[in-house]
Design a protein around this motif. Structure first.
Motif, PDB file in Angstrom:
ATOM      1  N   PHE A 104       0.838  -1.192   0.000  1.00  0.00           N
ATOM      2  CA  PHE A 104       0.000   0.000   0.000  1.00  0.00           C
ATOM      3  C   PHE A 104       0.875   1.246   0.000  1.00  0.00           C
ATOM      4  O   PHE A 104       1.822   1.330   0.789  1.00  0.00           O
ATOM      5  CB  PHE A 104      -0.878   0.048   1.263  1.00  0.00           C
ATOM      6  N   ALA A 105       0.568   2.194  -0.860  1.00  0.00           N
ATOM      7  CA  ALA A 105       1.144   3.538  -0.778  1.00  0.00           C
ATOM      8  C   ALA A 105       0.070   4.362  -0.072  1.00  0.00           C
ATOM      9  O   ALA A 105      -1.035   4.542  -0.597  1.00  0.00           O
ATOM     10  CB  ALA A 105       1.442   4.090  -2.162  1.00  0.00           C
ATOM     11  N   ASP A 109       1.216   8.194   5.441  1.00  0.00           N
ATOM     12  CA  ASP A 109       2.178   7.429   6.244  1.00  0.00           C
ATOM     13  C   ASP A 109       3.163   6.597   5.432  1.00  0.00           C
ATOM     14  O   ASP A 109       3.650   5.587   5.917  1.00  0.00           O
ATOM     15  CB  ASP A 109       1.429   6.492   7.204  1.00  0.00           C
ATOM     16  N   GLY A 110       3.485   6.969   4.229  1.00  0.00           N
ATOM     17  CA  GLY A 110       4.462   6.208   3.441  1.00  0.00           C
ATOM     18  C   GLY A 110       3.890   4.931   2.874  1.00  0.00           C
ATOM     19  O   GLY A 110       2.811   4.920   2.305  1.00  0.00           O
ATOM     20  N   GLU A 145      -7.447   6.302   3.286  1.00  0.00           N
ATOM     21  CA  GLU A 145      -6.019   6.397   3.605  1.00  0.00           C
ATOM     22  C   GLU A 145      -5.126   5.853   2.498  1.00  0.00           C
ATOM     23  O   GLU A 145      -3.921   6.051   2.517  1.00  0.00           O
ATOM     24  CB  GLU A 145      -5.717   5.601   4.886  1.00  0.00           C
ATOM     25  N   ILE A 146      -5.708   5.153   1.525  1.00  0.00           N
ATOM     26  CA  ILE A 146      -4.930   4.463   0.491  1.00  0.00           C
ATOM     27  C   ILE A 146      -4.792   5.330  -0.751  1.00  0.00           C
ATOM     28  O   ILE A 146      -5.783   5.801  -1.299  1.00  0.00           O
ATOM     29  CB  ILE A 146      -5.605   3.130   0.108  1.00  0.00           C
TER      30      ILE A 146
END
Length: 172
Positions: A104-105, A109-110, A145-146
């Motif tokens: 996941f990017a 959060d990186g 978030e993704i």
């Protein structure tokens, strides 16, 4: 390929693909020398086996032959599945990737590499592998978030059935 041609091809082909029990994932027209290649990617919740891909390929070819959707110029039709390291862009892609390792990017959060445990309308429950002998942990990740997600190829992973069989043999 123009958006108009892409939309026309999708409108023409999607009902036919659905009638075969598959989802139309992607359409792309590429120029290869003087020829054009129409690439169609299909999939389903159960996966698309070789026979299903061949059947839908024949149906799409017949439909394209009876219309002028590709014009008069010569082209080649290629029908396939998304591949091992597919990008996850739609809810159904995440659902189909349950039990798979995904990179996941994240928007803030990186990066995160984790296994998808469950999928619902709001997000994912993940198992994050432990580092340096630590136990795996679980994490909830909302779709918001993704930024990007891609399935990772695992060469040494044992199938859950294999793990269950090994456990039963050890208990006997």
């Amino acid at each position: 390929m123009s958006t108009t041609q892409s939309e026309r091809l999708r409108e023409l082909l999607e009902p036919l693909v659905r009638s075969q029990g598959l989802d139309l994932e992607e359409i792309a027209v590429d120029s290869v020398g003087r020829k054009r290649v129409l690439r169609v990617v299909v999939d389903s919740d159960e996966g698309a086996d070789l026979d299903a891909v061949a059947d839908v390929s024949r149906a799409l070819s017949a439909k394209l032959d009876e219309t002028d959707a590709m014009g008069q110029a010569e082209y080649t039709l290629e029908v396939g599945t998304p591949g091992a390291e597919r990008a996850l862009t739609e809810h159904r892609h995440y659902r189909r990737a349950v039990d798979r390792l995904v990179k996941f990017a994240l928007r803030e959060d990186g990066e995160l590499i984790a296994r998808i445990l469950t999928v619902d309308d709001d997000g994912l429950d993940l198992e994050v592998p432990g580092v340096k002998g630590r136990k795996a942990t679980t994490r909830r990740l909302a779709f918001a978030e993704i930024d990007r997600a891609r399935v990772q190829v695992e060469f040494n992973r044992k199938d859950k059935k294999d793990q269950k069989d090994m456990t039963e043999e050890e208990e006997a």
